[in-house]
Write an enzyme that holds these catalytic residues in place. Sequence first.
Site, PDB file in Angstrom:
ATOM      1  N   SER A  36       0.801  -1.229   0.000  1.00 18.43           N
ATOM      2  CA  SER A  36       0.000   0.000   0.000  1.00 18.43           C
ATOM      3  C   SER A  36       0.829   1.272   0.000  1.00 18.43           C
ATOM      4  O   SER A  36       0.332   2.343  -0.368  1.00 18.43           O
ATOM      5  CB  SER A  36      -0.946   0.024   1.212  1.00 18.43           C
ATOM      6  OG  SER A  36      -0.209  -0.009   2.427  1.00 18.43           O
ATOM      7  N   ASP A 326      -2.948   8.667   7.498  1.00 16.58           N
ATOM      8  CA  ASP A 326      -3.911   7.812   8.184  1.00 16.58           C
ATOM      9  C   ASP A 326      -3.183   6.970   9.230  1.00 16.58           C
ATOM     10  O   ASP A 326      -2.044   7.290   9.601  1.00 16.58           O
ATOM     11  CB  ASP A 326      -4.723   6.969   7.190  1.00 16.58           C
ATOM     12  CG  ASP A 326      -3.867   5.983   6.396  1.00 16.58           C
ATOM     13  OD1 ASP A 326      -2.693   5.753   6.763  1.00 16.58           O
ATOM     14  OD2 ASP A 326      -4.373   5.421   5.393  1.00 16.58           O
ATOM     15  N   HIS A 329      -0.091   5.279   6.967  1.00 18.08           N
ATOM     16  CA  HIS A 329       0.601   5.797   5.780  1.00 18.08           C
ATOM     17  C   HIS A 329       1.014   7.261   5.919  1.00 18.08           C
ATOM     18  O   HIS A 329       0.295   8.066   6.513  1.00 18.08           O
ATOM     19  CB  HIS A 329      -0.304   5.636   4.556  1.00 18.08           C
ATOM     20  CG  HIS A 329      -0.732   4.223   4.331  1.00 18.08           C
ATOM     21  ND1 HIS A 329      -1.938   3.727   4.779  1.00 18.08           N
ATOM     22  CD2 HIS A 329      -0.086   3.192   3.740  1.00 18.08           C
ATOM     23  CE1 HIS A 329      -2.028   2.447   4.452  1.00 18.08           C
ATOM     24  NE2 HIS A 329      -0.921   2.091   3.831  1.00 18.08           N
TER      25      HIS A 329
END
Length: 366
Positions: A36, A326, A329
Amino acid sequence: METNYSPLGFLISLFIVVTFLAPQVKSRAFYVFGDSLVDNGNNDYLVTTARADNYPYGIDYPTRRPTGRFSNGLNIPDIISEAIGMPSTLPYLSPQLTGENLLVGANFASAGIGILNDTGIQFVNIIRISKQFEYFQQYQQRVSALIGPEATQQLVNQALVLITLGGNDFVNNYYLIPFSARSRQFTLPDYVVYLISEYGKILRKLYELGARRVLVTGTGAMGCAPAELAQHSRNGECYGALQTAAALFNPQLVNLIASVNAEIGQDVFVAANAYQMNMDYLTNPEQFGFVTSKVACCGQGPYNGIGLCTPISNLCPNRDLYAFWDAFHPTEKANRIIVNQILTGSSKYMHPMNLSTVMLLDSSRT
């Protein structure tokens, strides 16, 4: 001595790279593999919970819309593309990845994956690294139909490649739940040795598929993510177990890269010390213009580290003041700090050389 970060400093570094490097370097394809941290939106095309397809993801992206990137704006591959004067690579699953767009490269990354196939099983439908490599082979066949096999091999051999793996093998596997299957099977040191052995197979396969210039990022400061602080921290200290995991994993990854390069007889793989890049701004946030390196911009609960970033989450008004976007990240600003070190960092951050040096060396050979 710590290096201060400022927007002006980054722009100067970027100006140097673009002004003096870009004119000397032919445009080259860029391929991205991993999780991610580097996914540009492949998971938006999959039925999975590991998606970033809702507001406020993408709030600072040029379109102001979610793109599948786990960021408020640009992620690390975008900023590398920007620095080398190329458009961002499209997700491999994007219908727009056809024709001339194929020659720019492709992003095969998928949120939730790891080195191991059992990492991220809770996300169900994600593109594991073996499948990413299958897609890379498929991509080469598609390009070959466009420009011929010889030109395709040259395009791939001269491309820049980024691979980011490892974090999920700890966060979403070994430490996912107490007494996880892998933690019962391995002590942490033995698990790291196993991961490194499996990563070696991945890097060798990448070379076999034609990659000749590969940036390999180590794991970041996993224990300092707001999600980990929310679960394990009393006074804002990073979660020791994950920090220990990173301290074991990253030096062994550097050794692996040196070993594989020695086997090949050239410096194909370049190690990026993401952990140190993270710790610089996490331990001295004010130096880098952040008001906090512990609280996420978007989220809820302690440190905004519980659950997902959603339209009803707490949302900070100025993302440039936050190191974390978040629960896991970085913000675009933190990503720019990381890429600045990838481009121009010393041997403390990049081994055996930084990306600017790589690009200059490669331009002199073509």
